[in-house]
Write a protein that holds these residues in place. Structure first.
Motif, PDB file in Angstrom:
ATOM      1  N   ASP A   5       0.796  -1.170   0.193  1.00  0.00           N
ATOM      2  CA  ASP A   5       0.033  -0.018  -0.125  1.00  0.00           C
ATOM      3  C   ASP A   5       0.753   1.021   0.178  1.00  0.00           C
ATOM      4  N   TYR A   6       2.013   1.136   0.989  1.00  0.00           N
ATOM      5  CA  TYR A   6       2.741   2.395   1.044  1.00  0.00           C
ATOM      6  C   TYR A   6       3.393   2.754  -0.445  1.00  0.00           C
ATOM      7  N   LEU A   7       3.653   1.921  -0.985  1.00  0.00           N
ATOM      8  CA  LEU A   7       4.499   1.943  -2.575  1.00  0.00           C
ATOM      9  C   LEU A   7       3.501   2.290  -3.551  1.00  0.00           C
ATOM     10  N   GLU A   8       2.270   1.743  -3.246  1.00  0.00           N
ATOM     11  CA  GLU A   8       1.237   2.127  -4.673  1.00  0.00           C
ATOM     12  C   GLU A   8       0.739   3.489  -4.276  1.00  0.00           C
ATOM     13  N   LYS A   9       0.593   3.799  -3.085  1.00  0.00           N
ATOM     14  CA  LYS A   9      -0.203   5.066  -3.038  1.00  0.00           C
ATOM     15  C   LYS A   9       0.694   6.403  -3.424  1.00  0.00           C
ATOM     16  N   ASP A  75      10.366   9.262  -2.487  1.00  0.00           N
ATOM     17  CA  ASP A  75      10.541   9.303  -3.754  1.00  0.00           C
ATOM     18  C   ASP A  75      11.575   8.286  -4.309  1.00  0.00           C
ATOM     19  N   GLU A  76      12.611   8.047  -3.528  1.00  0.00           N
ATOM     20  CA  GLU A  76      13.907   6.938  -3.932  1.00  0.00           C
ATOM     21  C   GLU A  76      12.956   5.627  -4.056  1.00  0.00           C
ATOM     22  N   ALA A  77      12.010   5.235  -3.183  1.00  0.00           N
ATOM     23  CA  ALA A  77      11.483   3.722  -3.033  1.00  0.00           C
ATOM     24  C   ALA A  77      10.563   3.857  -4.228  1.00  0.00           C
ATOM     25  N   ARG A  78       9.874   4.762  -4.699  1.00  0.00           N
ATOM     26  CA  ARG A  78       8.902   4.790  -5.702  1.00  0.00           C
ATOM     27  C   ARG A  78       9.494   4.860  -7.006  1.00  0.00           C
ATOM     28  N   THR A  79      10.776   5.359  -6.928  1.00  0.00           N
ATOM     29  CA  THR A  79      11.680   5.426  -8.379  1.00  0.00           C
ATOM     30  C   THR A  79      12.136   4.026  -8.580  1.00  0.00           C
ATOM     31  N   GLY A  84       4.466   1.079  -8.721  1.00  0.00           N
ATOM     32  CA  GLY A  84       3.697   0.325  -8.064  1.00  0.00           C
ATOM     33  C   GLY A  84       4.412  -1.082  -7.901  1.00  0.00           C
ATOM     34  N   LEU A  85       3.854  -2.043  -7.419  1.00  0.00           N
ATOM     35  CA  LEU A  85       4.262  -3.285  -7.162  1.00  0.00           C
ATOM     36  C   LEU A  85       4.215  -4.499  -8.112  1.00  0.00           C
TER      37      LEU A  85
END
Length: 398
Positions: A5-9, A75-79, A84-85
Motif C-alpha cells: 500500500d505504501y509504495l502504490e499510494k 521518492d527513492e522507493a517509488r523510483t 507500484g508493485l
C-alpha cells in the motif's frame, strides 16, 4: 498500512500537488483539504465515515511529504519500484515469476546486497521510511533513537593559525533537554504516561510475513510518552535551548571561506541517538607579508639593482622561524620567482608546500652625485645597442 500500500499510494496525487511542489505548496494544499474533509465539517452518518477516511488519507500523505528526509526516501522507493508493485503476490520466498525478479527477503533484513542507484542498500531506504532499528527493549520492541541536530558556527583565524592549525573555543547554542522538566515534557510535579498505542516504543509496528516494518507512532509523535499537563517552559516538547563552550581543533591548511565538518560535535541525540555534526565556516585574516596560492606561500622580496645584476645571497623571511638564505644569480630580472621547498602550507599527508619568493628590483628615487656618476659610467660602458629595437621592428612587421 502494508509495504505494498505504501509504495502504490501516490501521496502527491492525494494532496493534488506535483512531485516538484515546494514545502509551502504542500502545506497549503494539506490545510485546504484538511478543512474540507475534517469530520467536524462533515456531520451526518451518510458523510462522516467517507470524510474521516479521506481526512486520514490526506493526513497520511502530509506526514510523509512534509518531512524532508521521509519525502526523499519515499521518492527513492517509488523510483526504485516504478509506480507500484506490479504482480507482487507474497512476501520473501514468493515465486519470482509471479512478482519481483528478485527475493525481497534480500532487501529487507536478508543477506543480499542489492543496491539502489545511489549506492545505498535498498533495505536501508525502507529502514528509514519505516523507522527500523533503535534501542532494543525486552519483548522485542524498540525505543526510537534520534540523531542530534547539526550546528553551524564560524570563526576568524589569523593567517598563521590557518596555515599551522590551531585549537579554538566555540560557544554553541543547540537543542537539549528542557531545564524545566528534565526532558520529560511534563509540568513539574507531574509525570508523562506511557503511550498505550505503541506501549512506549514510539513506533507502530507492521508485520507482513517475514517482514517487520515500523513507523513513528502518530499519537505520541515517536516519543513513546503522552503528556497530560505540559511543561510551561517547553510547551510539552521536552526540548529547550542550551549554550555550551567546546574546544575545536582546526586542522592545518584551511583556507578563507572554507567550511569544515567536525563529526559528532553538534547537538546531543535523544534516546541514545548519535550527536549531530558541527560545521564551521572559516574566515582568514590577510597577512602583511605573505600570500597564499593553494599549498604554496608567496612573498615579494626587494633587491637592489646591483644585487640583481651582479648576483647575491639574500635573506628571505619564512612564516615561522628564522629567515633562510637564497642565492640569486647575476643578471636576475625583475619578477623572477624562486622556490624555497618545504616552507609552505601543510598537506594532509604531513608534507608541506613551498615558499615562492618573487624578486622585485628597486629603482632608487634619489641619487647622490657619486652614485649618479657611477651609473653614467655604467650607461656609457653598456651603450652598445637599443634594447627596444627588436620590439619596434616586430611591431612594424605585423
Amino acid at each position: 498500512m502494508s509495504t505494498k500500500d505504501y509504495l502504490e499510494k501516490d501521496y502527491y496525487a492525494v494532496l493534488g500537488v506535483p512531485k516538484t511542489a515546494t514545502a509551502d505548496e504542500i502545506k497549503k494544499a494539506y490545510r485546504k483539504l484538511a478543512r474540507q474533509y475534517h469530520p467536524d465539517a462533515n456531520p451526518g452518518s451518510s458523510k462522516a465515515s467517507e470524510s474521516t477516511a479521506k481526512f486520514k488519507e490526506v493526513s497520511e500523505a502530509y506526514d510523509i511529504l512534509s518531512d524532508t528526509k521521509r519525502r526523499k526516501e519515499y521518492d527513492e522507493a517509488r523510483t526504485l519500484f516504478g509506480s507500484g508493485l506490479g504482480g507482487y503476490a507474497g512476501g520473501a520466498g514468493a515465486p519470482r515469476s509471479g512478482g519481483f525478479p528478485f527475493d525481497l527477503g534480500d532487501l529487507f533484513g536478508g543477506t543480499g546486497q542489492q543496491q539502489s542507484g545511489t549506492g545505498e542498500r535498498i533495505g536501508d531506504i525502507f529502514g528509514g521510511l519505516f523507522n527500523r532499528g533503535g534501542t532494543s527493549r525486552p519483548g522485542g520492541t524498540a525505543t526510537r533513537a534520534r540523531r542530534g541536530q547539526d550546528i553551524e558556527s564560524e570563526v576568524s583565524l589569523s593567517f598563521s593559525e590557518a596555515v599551522e592549525g590551531t585549537t579554538v573555543s566555540l560557544r554553541l547554542t543547540s537543542s537539549s533537554a528542557c531545564t524545566g522538566c528534565g526532558g520529560t515534557g511534563a509540568k513539574a510535579g507531574t509525570t508523562p504516561r506511557v503511550c498505550p498505542t505503541c506501549e512506549g516504543t514510539g513506533a507502530a509496528s507492521r508485520n507482513l510475513g517475514n517482514f517487520a516494518f515500523s513507523e513513528p507512532c502518530r499519537d505520541c509523535k515517536g516519543r513513546g510518552l503522552l503528556v497530560d499537563d505540559p511543561c510551561p517552559v517547553c510547551d510539552g516538547s521536552g526540548r529547550g535551548k542550551s549554550t555550551r563552550t567546546i574546544q575545536a581543533r582546526i586542522p592545518a591548511g584551511v583556507g578563507d571561506n572554507q567550511r569544515i565538518k567536525l563529526k559528532a560535535k553538534g547537538a546531543p541525540g535523544e534516546n541514545g541517538g548519535p550527536a549531530g555534526d558541527l560545521y564551521v565556516q572559516i574566515h582568514v585574516k590577510p597577512h602583511a607579508v605573505f600570500g597564499r596560492t593553494g599549498e604554496n606561500l608567496t612573498v615579494t622580496v626587494p633587491v637592489t639593482f646591483t644585487e640583481a645584476a651582479l648576483g647575491a645571497e639574500i635573506k628571505v623571511p619564512i612564516l615561522k622561524g628564522l629567515p633562510v638564505t637564497l642565492r640569486i644569480p647575476e643578471g636576475t630580472p625583475n619578477g623572477r620567482t624562486f622556490r624555497v621547498r618545504g616552507r609552505g602550507v601543510a598537506r594532509k599527508d604531513g608534507t608541506k608546500g613551498d615558499l615562492l619568493a618573487t624578486i622585485e628590483v628597486l629603482v632608487p628615487q634619489q641619487l647622490e652625485d657619486k652614485a649618479r656618476g657611477a651609473l653614467e659610467e655604467f650607461r656609457d660602458a653598456t651603450s652598445g645597442g637599443d634594447p627596444r629595437a627588436d620590439l619596434i621592428e616586430q611591431a612594424r612587421s605585423e
